[in-house]
Design a protein around this motif. Structure first.
Motif, PDB file in Angstrom:
ATOM      1  N   LEU A  44      -6.096  68.176 -34.898  1.00  0.00           N
ATOM      2  CA  LEU A  44      -7.050  68.630 -33.894  1.00  0.00           C
ATOM      3  C   LEU A  44      -8.048  69.620 -34.471  1.00  0.00           C
ATOM      4  O   LEU A  44      -9.227  69.635 -34.101  1.00  0.00           O
ATOM      5  CB  LEU A  44      -6.302  69.261 -32.711  1.00  0.00           C
ATOM      6  N   GLN A  45      -7.587  70.446 -35.409  1.00  0.00           N
ATOM      7  CA  GLN A  45      -8.497  71.399 -36.055  1.00  0.00           C
ATOM      8  C   GLN A  45      -9.572  70.680 -36.863  1.00  0.00           C
ATOM      9  O   GLN A  45     -10.701  71.157 -36.971  1.00  0.00           O
ATOM     10  CB  GLN A  45      -7.713  72.349 -36.967  1.00  0.00           C
ATOM     11  N   ALA A  46      -9.207  69.518 -37.412  1.00  0.00           N
ATOM     12  CA  ALA A  46     -10.166  68.747 -38.206  1.00  0.00           C
ATOM     13  C   ALA A  46     -11.274  68.160 -37.348  1.00  0.00           C
ATOM     14  O   ALA A  46     -12.326  67.766 -37.864  1.00  0.00           O
ATOM     15  CB  ALA A  46      -9.441  67.627 -38.956  1.00  0.00           C
ATOM     16  N   VAL A  50     -11.889  71.892 -30.838  1.00  0.00           N
ATOM     17  CA  VAL A  50     -11.140  71.367 -29.690  1.00  0.00           C
ATOM     18  C   VAL A  50     -10.084  72.379 -29.272  1.00  0.00           C
ATOM     19  O   VAL A  50      -9.898  72.657 -28.093  1.00  0.00           O
ATOM     20  CB  VAL A  50     -10.490  70.006 -30.035  1.00  0.00           C
ATOM     21  N   ILE A  51      -9.369  72.934 -30.243  1.00  0.00           N
ATOM     22  CA  ILE A  51      -8.369  73.955 -29.964  1.00  0.00           C
ATOM     23  C   ILE A  51      -8.582  75.142 -30.883  1.00  0.00           C
ATOM     24  O   ILE A  51      -9.269  75.038 -31.910  1.00  0.00           O
ATOM     25  CB  ILE A  51      -6.929  73.417 -30.155  1.00  0.00           C
ATOM     26  N   SER A  52      -7.984  76.260 -30.487  1.00  0.00           N
ATOM     27  CA  SER A  52      -7.950  77.454 -31.341  1.00  0.00           C
ATOM     28  C   SER A  52      -6.488  77.688 -31.709  1.00  0.00           C
ATOM     29  O   SER A  52      -5.623  77.730 -30.825  1.00  0.00           O
ATOM     30  CB  SER A  52      -8.520  78.656 -30.599  1.00  0.00           C
ATOM     31  N   ALA A  53      -6.198  77.786 -33.002  1.00  0.00           N
ATOM     32  CA  ALA A  53      -4.813  77.948 -33.465  1.00  0.00           C
ATOM     33  C   ALA A  53      -4.708  79.195 -34.328  1.00  0.00           C
ATOM     34  O   ALA A  53      -5.346  79.294 -35.375  1.00  0.00           O
ATOM     35  CB  ALA A  53      -4.363  76.720 -34.240  1.00  0.00           C
ATOM     36  N   SER A 172       4.701  80.019 -36.782  1.00  0.00           N
ATOM     37  CA  SER A 172       4.270  79.082 -35.742  1.00  0.00           C
ATOM     38  C   SER A 172       2.800  79.316 -35.423  1.00  0.00           C
ATOM     39  O   SER A 172       2.171  80.233 -35.971  1.00  0.00           O
ATOM     40  CB  SER A 172       5.125  79.256 -34.484  1.00  0.00           C
ATOM     41  N   TYR A 173       2.262  78.487 -34.547  1.00  0.00           N
ATOM     42  CA  TYR A 173       0.861  78.614 -34.135  1.00  0.00           C
ATOM     43  C   TYR A 173       0.799  78.936 -32.641  1.00  0.00           C
ATOM     44  O   TYR A 173       1.533  78.340 -31.837  1.00  0.00           O
ATOM     45  CB  TYR A 173       0.096  77.315 -34.390  1.00  0.00           C
ATOM     46  N   TRP A 174      -0.077  79.880 -32.295  1.00  0.00           N
ATOM     47  CA  TRP A 174      -0.389  80.116 -30.888  1.00  0.00           C
ATOM     48  C   TRP A 174      -1.635  79.290 -30.580  1.00  0.00           C
ATOM     49  O   TRP A 174      -2.709  79.524 -31.125  1.00  0.00           O
ATOM     50  CB  TRP A 174      -0.647  81.597 -30.634  1.00  0.00           C
ATOM     51  N   ILE A 175      -1.460  78.277 -29.740  1.00  0.00           N
ATOM     52  CA  ILE A 175      -2.496  77.277 -29.517  1.00  0.00           C
ATOM     53  C   ILE A 175      -3.144  77.522 -28.160  1.00  0.00           C
ATOM     54  O   ILE A 175      -2.461  77.605 -27.132  1.00  0.00           O
ATOM     55  CB  ILE A 175      -1.898  75.855 -29.554  1.00  0.00           C
ATOM     56  N   SER A 176      -4.479  77.623 -28.159  1.00  0.00           N
ATOM     57  CA  SER A 176      -5.238  77.805 -26.921  1.00  0.00           C
ATOM     58  C   SER A 176      -6.465  76.893 -26.949  1.00  0.00           C
ATOM     59  O   SER A 176      -6.749  76.243 -27.947  1.00  0.00           O
ATOM     60  CB  SER A 176      -5.650  79.266 -26.757  1.00  0.00           C
ATOM     61  N   LYS A 177      -7.182  76.879 -25.839  1.00  0.00           N
ATOM     62  CA  LYS A 177      -8.347  76.000 -25.727  1.00  0.00           C
ATOM     63  C   LYS A 177      -9.482  76.491 -26.615  1.00  0.00           C
ATOM     64  O   LYS A 177      -9.754  77.687 -26.691  1.00  0.00           O
ATOM     65  CB  LYS A 177      -8.826  75.940 -24.281  1.00  0.00           C
ATOM     66  N   SER A 182     -11.146  69.327 -24.922  1.00  0.00           N
ATOM     67  CA  SER A 182     -11.138  68.120 -24.090  1.00  0.00           C
ATOM     68  C   SER A 182      -9.812  67.420 -24.319  1.00  0.00           C
ATOM     69  O   SER A 182      -9.264  67.440 -25.420  1.00  0.00           O
ATOM     70  CB  SER A 182     -12.300  67.191 -24.470  1.00  0.00           C
ATOM     71  N   THR A 183      -9.291  66.804 -23.249  1.00  0.00           N
ATOM     72  CA  THR A 183      -8.038  66.046 -23.416  1.00  0.00           C
ATOM     73  C   THR A 183      -8.313  64.634 -23.907  1.00  0.00           C
ATOM     74  O   THR A 183      -7.385  63.899 -24.247  1.00  0.00           O
ATOM     75  CB  THR A 183      -7.289  65.981 -22.075  1.00  0.00           C
ATOM     76  N   THR A 184      -9.572  64.251 -23.955  1.00  0.00           N
ATOM     77  CA  THR A 184      -9.947  62.932 -24.475  1.00  0.00           C
ATOM     78  C   THR A 184     -10.505  63.112 -25.877  1.00  0.00           C
ATOM     79  O   THR A 184     -11.514  63.800 -26.083  1.00  0.00           O
ATOM     80  CB  THR A 184     -11.017  62.268 -23.587  1.00  0.00           C
ATOM     81  N   ILE A 185      -9.855  62.497 -26.816  1.00  0.00           N
ATOM     82  CA  ILE A 185     -10.246  62.651 -28.217  1.00  0.00           C
ATOM     83  C   ILE A 185     -11.028  61.430 -28.673  1.00  0.00           C
ATOM     84  O   ILE A 185     -10.579  60.279 -28.530  1.00  0.00           O
ATOM     85  CB  ILE A 185      -9.010  62.839 -29.122  1.00  0.00           C
TER      86      ILE A 185
END
Length: 497
Positions: A44-46, A50-53, A172-177, A182-185
């Motif tokens: 997702l990071q690539a 989309v997300i912040s980790a 671990s990763y703290w994952i946020s928006k 988007s939930t559609t990739i």
């Protein structure tokens, strides 16, 4: 790309919460390995924002293999009590049980059992309590349920001391928006094709950004051994100082050129089999310059040129023996003899770098086969001061400035000096070479003029290389114990100050 199902599930989890989710918690709830979630995060990071980790580290307690066994079956001491019948159990039989030795010690400390050493059948163990409360197992079960916080630090450390618990660091990763969550990739394109340009579809496509900081694939190629790099460096230094390279392509040499021509007596210890490798086939050499051989024989046997010689019966049979050369000075002797045959003497500077062989005991700084570097200067009126000056210039060009000279004895040089350099790894002074002024008994039988002096020095290639690369054991530089990764990782060139 990571598993699409895991990626979709992760995005839905992030969508449902405002603050974010922990990757370790997601892995636990889904019943998958944490690395699967990490792979989804990377994918997702690539895709952009989309997300912040944010990577986090946390410590927690977990059971060791032995701790898991106790949590399932009970502590060693409780199992010992449970295995002892009312009539008792011979100590020898208890010790045969896998938990017997540790359990016996702990149960005795808890006063759950007693040992009757005077029993008629031998030492026997009896229970002193009807039942026990297995607190060790209860504590481990709390940790297994994730309730390690119920235990105080003293209890945790005691279980850790028994190797039933271990404290591990979990990343671990703290994952946020992210800003583009988007939930559609939509799969990003990696190439711009002629078809996209022709149809104009490239305008609606999302292209994956180039990572200009990524490392390319390392090309497969050969790598120079550090020894060969330093050899090239030595050779370049000699050439810069105006030296000419001597031909050294004969590993097998006769004792005459290796010893006798250097005014080294035939009874010298270096000529014994425990110091030299002699050749069995062909065992002897037959071709020598006869007039020169006779002069060498005379100076050994009865002296000459101001010397009384060694006063012994010189034998041609000893001089004819073939061997693996013990030093490249044999080559220097041949070159000086060839120089003496010229109609008019001209000053020369020679050098050689090649293998020599000695029957030595192997240790951290000695091998039976190694490389010798040799320099020879022939001119009128050379002194020991000239030799020391050349050696300082030579080693300074190599980057070795800490030098010491010590008086020494060599059969074919007088005066003679050993050269020492300080080894930063071994924290001591290490001999790196030998030097001196060739004796008249060696030079004058060749036919060189009386007022010509020849200064020379020899050193191994391996020891300076060890000093340069910080290697403490020569067997880590040459031989079957060499780490090839060291060869791969060594720098292309050294930028010494």
């Amino acid at each position: 790309m990571a598993d699409t199902g895991v990626v979709d599930t992760l995005l839905r989890r992030v969508e449902k919460v405002d603050g974010g989710v922990d990757s370790q918690d997601v892995a636990t709830s889904l019943g998958v390995d944490h690395q699967v979630i990490v792979g989804a995060v990377k994918s997702l990071q690539a895709l952009g924002d989309v997300i912040s980790a944010e990577q986090r580290s946390s410590k927690h307690w977990e059971l060791t293999g032995e701790g898991c066994e106790i949590a399932d079956q009970g502590s060693h001491e409780a199992r010992v009590v449970g295995s002892i019948p009312e009539e008792g159990l011979p100590q020898a039989e208890l010790m045969k049980l896998p938990f017997g030795k540790v359990g016996f010690s702990k149960a005795m400390s808890n006063k759950w059992i007693r040992l009757d050493k005077a029993h008629e059948g031998g030492p026997r163990i009896f229970r002193t309590v009807e039942s026990v409360e297995d607190l060790v197992r209860d504590k481990l079960l709390l940790v297994k349920k994730g309730e390690a916080s119920e235990l105080d630090e003293k209890e945790k450390n005691e279980l850790k001391k028994r190797k039933l618990l271990s404290e591990v660091t979990v990343k671990s990763y703290w994952i946020s928006k992210g800003s583009s969550f988007s939930t559609t990739i939509t799969k990003q394109e990696t190439e711009l094709t002629p078809e996209m340009i022709a149809s104009g579809s490239w305008k609606e496509k999302q292209f994956k950004p180039y990572n200009f900081e990524s490392m390319g694939v390392a090309p497969d190629c050969g790598h120079l051994h550090p020894l060969m790099k330093v050899r090239t460096q030595f050779r370049q230094i000699f050439l810069e100082m105006g030296f000419s390279e001597m031909p050294t392509n004969n590993f097998i040499e006769s004792s005459f050129w290796n010893f006798d021509s250097l005014f080294q007596p035939q009874q010298h210890p270096a000529r014994d089999q425990h110091d030299t490798f002699f050749i069995s086939d062909p065992a002897t050499a037959l071709q020598f310059p006869q007039d020169y051989l006779e002069r060498v024989k005379k100076v050994h046997s009865s002296g000459g040129y101001g010397s009384q010689g060694y006063k012994y019966d010189w034998k041609i049979e000893e001089a004819q023996k073939n061997l693996l050369r013990t030093h490249t000075t044999a080559v220097s002797a041949r070159m000086l003899y060839k120089l003496a045959q010229q109609r008019e003497f001209t000053p020369v500077k020679y050098f050689s770098i090649d293998r020599v062989f000695r029957n030595e005991t192997l240790d951290a700084t000695h091998l039976a086969e190694f490389h010798q570097i040799e320099g020879v200067v022939a001119d009128y009126g050379l002194t020991l001061g000239d030799l020391m000056g050349i050696l300082h210039q030579f080693f300074t060009k190599l980057g070795i400035t800490k030098l010491r000279f010590k008086p020494a004895y060599n059969p074919y040089t007088e005066p003679s000096m050993e050269v020492f350099s300080y080894h930063e790894g071994l924290k001591k002074w290490v001999e790196v070479g030998n030097s001196g002024v060739f004796r008249p008994e060696m030079l004058l039988p060749m036919g060189l003029p009386q007022d010509v002096s020849v200064i020379a020095w020899g050193l191994s290639l391996e020891r300076p290389t060890m000093i340069k690369y910080g290697i403490n054991n020569i067997r880590e530089l040459v031989g079957h114990k060499v780490n090839l990764q060291m060869v791969y990782d060594s720098p292309v060139c050294r930028l010494d100050s």
